[in-house]
Design an enzyme around this catalytic site. Structure first.
Site, PDB file in Angstrom:
ATOM      1  N   CYS A  87       0.845  -1.196   0.000  1.00 21.29           N
ATOM      2  CA  CYS A  87       0.000   0.000   0.000  1.00 21.29           C
ATOM      3  C   CYS A  87       0.882   1.248   0.000  1.00 21.29           C
ATOM      4  O   CYS A  87       1.940   1.281   0.632  1.00 21.29           O
ATOM      5  CB  CYS A  87      -0.957   0.007   1.177  1.00 21.29           C
ATOM      6  SG  CYS A  87      -0.252   0.533   2.738  1.00 21.29           S
ATOM      7  N   GLU A  88       0.432   2.245  -0.725  1.00 24.08           N
ATOM      8  CA  GLU A  88       1.255   3.432  -0.866  1.00 24.08           C
ATOM      9  C   GLU A  88       1.189   4.346   0.346  1.00 24.08           C
ATOM     10  O   GLU A  88       1.947   5.302   0.454  1.00 24.08           O
ATOM     11  CB  GLU A  88       0.887   4.199  -2.143  1.00 24.08           C
ATOM     12  CG  GLU A  88      -0.479   4.832  -2.147  1.00 24.08           C
ATOM     13  CD  GLU A  88      -0.778   5.486  -3.496  1.00 24.08           C
ATOM     14  OE1 GLU A  88      -0.297   4.974  -4.517  1.00 24.08           O
ATOM     15  OE2 GLU A  88      -1.496   6.497  -3.502  1.00 24.08           O
ATOM     16  N   HIS A  89       0.294   4.051   1.277  1.00 20.90           N
ATOM     17  CA  HIS A  89       0.205   4.905   2.462  1.00 20.90           C
ATOM     18  C   HIS A  89       1.164   4.478   3.565  1.00 20.90           C
ATOM     19  O   HIS A  89       1.626   5.304   4.345  1.00 20.90           O
ATOM     20  CB  HIS A  89      -1.227   4.911   2.997  1.00 20.90           C
ATOM     21  CG  HIS A  89      -2.215   5.432   1.998  1.00 20.90           C
ATOM     22  ND1 HIS A  89      -3.440   4.860   1.775  1.00 20.90           N
ATOM     23  CD2 HIS A  89      -2.111   6.468   1.128  1.00 20.90           C
ATOM     24  CE1 HIS A  89      -4.068   5.531   0.826  1.00 20.90           C
ATOM     25  NE2 HIS A  89      -3.283   6.503   0.413  1.00 20.90           N
ATOM     26  N   HIS A  90       1.425   3.180   3.658  1.00 20.98           N
ATOM     27  CA  HIS A  90       2.289   2.677   4.741  1.00 20.98           C
ATOM     28  C   HIS A  90       3.448   1.835   4.221  1.00 20.98           C
ATOM     29  O   HIS A  90       4.279   1.389   4.999  1.00 20.98           O
ATOM     30  CB  HIS A  90       1.467   1.826   5.712  1.00 20.98           C
ATOM     31  CG  HIS A  90       0.240   2.503   6.248  1.00 20.98           C
ATOM     32  ND1 HIS A  90      -1.005   2.391   5.663  1.00 20.98           N
ATOM     33  CD2 HIS A  90       0.084   3.348   7.301  1.00 20.98           C
ATOM     34  CE1 HIS A  90      -1.881   3.113   6.334  1.00 20.98           C
ATOM     35  NE2 HIS A  90      -1.244   3.706   7.329  1.00 20.98           N
ATOM     36  N   GLN A 128      -5.603  -0.402  -3.397  1.00 21.26           N
ATOM     37  CA  GLN A 128      -6.337  -1.501  -4.021  1.00 21.26           C
ATOM     38  C   GLN A 128      -7.361  -1.001  -5.039  1.00 21.26           C
ATOM     39  O   GLN A 128      -7.557  -1.601  -6.091  1.00 21.26           O
ATOM     40  CB  GLN A 128      -7.007  -2.340  -2.928  1.00 21.26           C
ATOM     41  CG  GLN A 128      -7.683  -3.589  -3.463  1.00 21.26           C
ATOM     42  CD  GLN A 128      -8.291  -4.426  -2.363  1.00 21.26           C
ATOM     43  OE1 GLN A 128      -7.764  -4.485  -1.257  1.00 21.26           O
ATOM     44  NE2 GLN A 128      -9.404  -5.066  -2.648  1.00 21.26           N
ATOM     45  N   HIS A 156      -4.953  -6.400   4.260  1.00 30.22           N
ATOM     46  CA  HIS A 156      -3.987  -5.310   4.346  1.00 30.22           C
ATOM     47  C   HIS A 156      -3.206  -5.366   5.661  1.00 30.22           C
ATOM     48  O   HIS A 156      -3.796  -5.227   6.731  1.00 30.22           O
ATOM     49  CB  HIS A 156      -4.703  -3.956   4.224  1.00 30.22           C
ATOM     50  CG  HIS A 156      -5.190  -3.699   2.833  1.00 30.22           C
ATOM     51  ND1 HIS A 156      -4.672  -2.710   2.046  1.00 30.22           N
ATOM     52  CD2 HIS A 156      -6.127  -4.336   2.084  1.00 30.22           C
ATOM     53  CE1 HIS A 156      -5.280  -2.733   0.861  1.00 30.22           C
ATOM     54  NE2 HIS A 156      -6.172  -3.715   0.862  1.00 30.22           N
ATOM     55  N   CYS A 158      -1.181  -3.253   6.860  1.00 26.16           N
ATOM     56  CA  CYS A 158      -1.102  -1.985   7.590  1.00 26.16           C
ATOM     57  C   CYS A 158      -2.237  -1.893   8.606  1.00 26.16           C
ATOM     58  O   CYS A 158      -2.138  -1.163   9.588  1.00 26.16           O
ATOM     59  CB  CYS A 158      -1.127  -0.790   6.631  1.00 26.16           C
ATOM     60  SG  CYS A 158      -2.580  -0.676   5.595  1.00 26.16           S
TER      61      CYS A 158
HETATM   62 ZN    ZN Z   1      -1.818   0.989   4.271  1.00 26.31          ZN
END
Ligand code: ZN
Length: 196
Positions: A87-90, A128, A156, A158
């Site tokens: 995931c690009e956030h974490h 996603q 996920h 994260c």
């Molecule tokens: Zn994430």
């Protein structure tokens, strides 16, 4: 002209390894101790594998299509294509399966090529929802079918690691084009086939 957001001057391998050493030090550990000596090298090699999808283009493997389909006019469906993304956030892993279906107009493509499309988009920093749409759009663009349906079921990490959700929670996303978007009976049919 604007560059795509992922095109930057790429740091050298040495710089990337140095960045890993910085992160190790940030944990409170000692980058120089013997157990961690080769870790930066391994992490950078893992990065090269996890993010190799930036160097690929779906045109390369979706251009080989077969047009001798002898009037075949039903759904082509590939279920349970496993993938491993981040995931690009974490930058934490999210993994699961993708299901792809399309209704061909003139062309079909080899099964392995559908799996390659999933792989290519998975091996990037992703969300996603975006990945689901990108897979559908790549097939739409290159096969020009009557419709495409893509569904992804994933866990996920994260969320797992941060005490927010229960283990086993899955995120399900879907993207429909063409007849699968406009014909709700067809969309319902494909959902049933994907989720069984
Ligand atoms: Zn994430």
């Amino acid at each position: 002209m604007n560059k795509p957001p992922h095109v930057h001057t790429k740091p050298t391998r040495k710089e990337a390894e140095e960045a890993v050493r910085t992160l190790i030090a940030f944990t409170g550990d000692t980058p120089g101790r013997s157990g961690l000596t080769n870790t930066p090298d391994r992490v950078v090699r893992a990065f090269a594998e996890h993010y190799k999808g930036y160097d690929e283009d779906p045109a390369h493997f979706l251009q080989t299509t077969f047009d001798e389909i002898s009037g075949y006019n039903n759904i082509v469906l590939l279920r349970d294509i496993p993938f491993y993304s981040h995931c690009e956030h974490h930058m934490a892993p999210f993994l699961g399966v993708a299901h792809i279906a399309y209704l061909p107009s003139h062309y079909v493509v080899g099964i392995s090529k559908l799996a390659r499309v999933v792989e290519m988009y998975a091996k990037r920093l992703q969300i996603q929802e975006k990945m689901t749409a990108q897979i559908a759009q790549a097939i739409e663009t290159h096969l020009k079918p009557l419709g495409v349906a893509v569904m992804i079921e994933a866990t996920h990490h994260c969320m797992l690691g941060r005490g927010v959700t229960k283990t086993g929670a899955q995120l399900i996303t879907a993207h429909y084009t063409g007849v699968f978007q406009t014909d709700l009976a067809k969309q319902a049919e494909i959902r049933t086939l994907f989720l069984k």
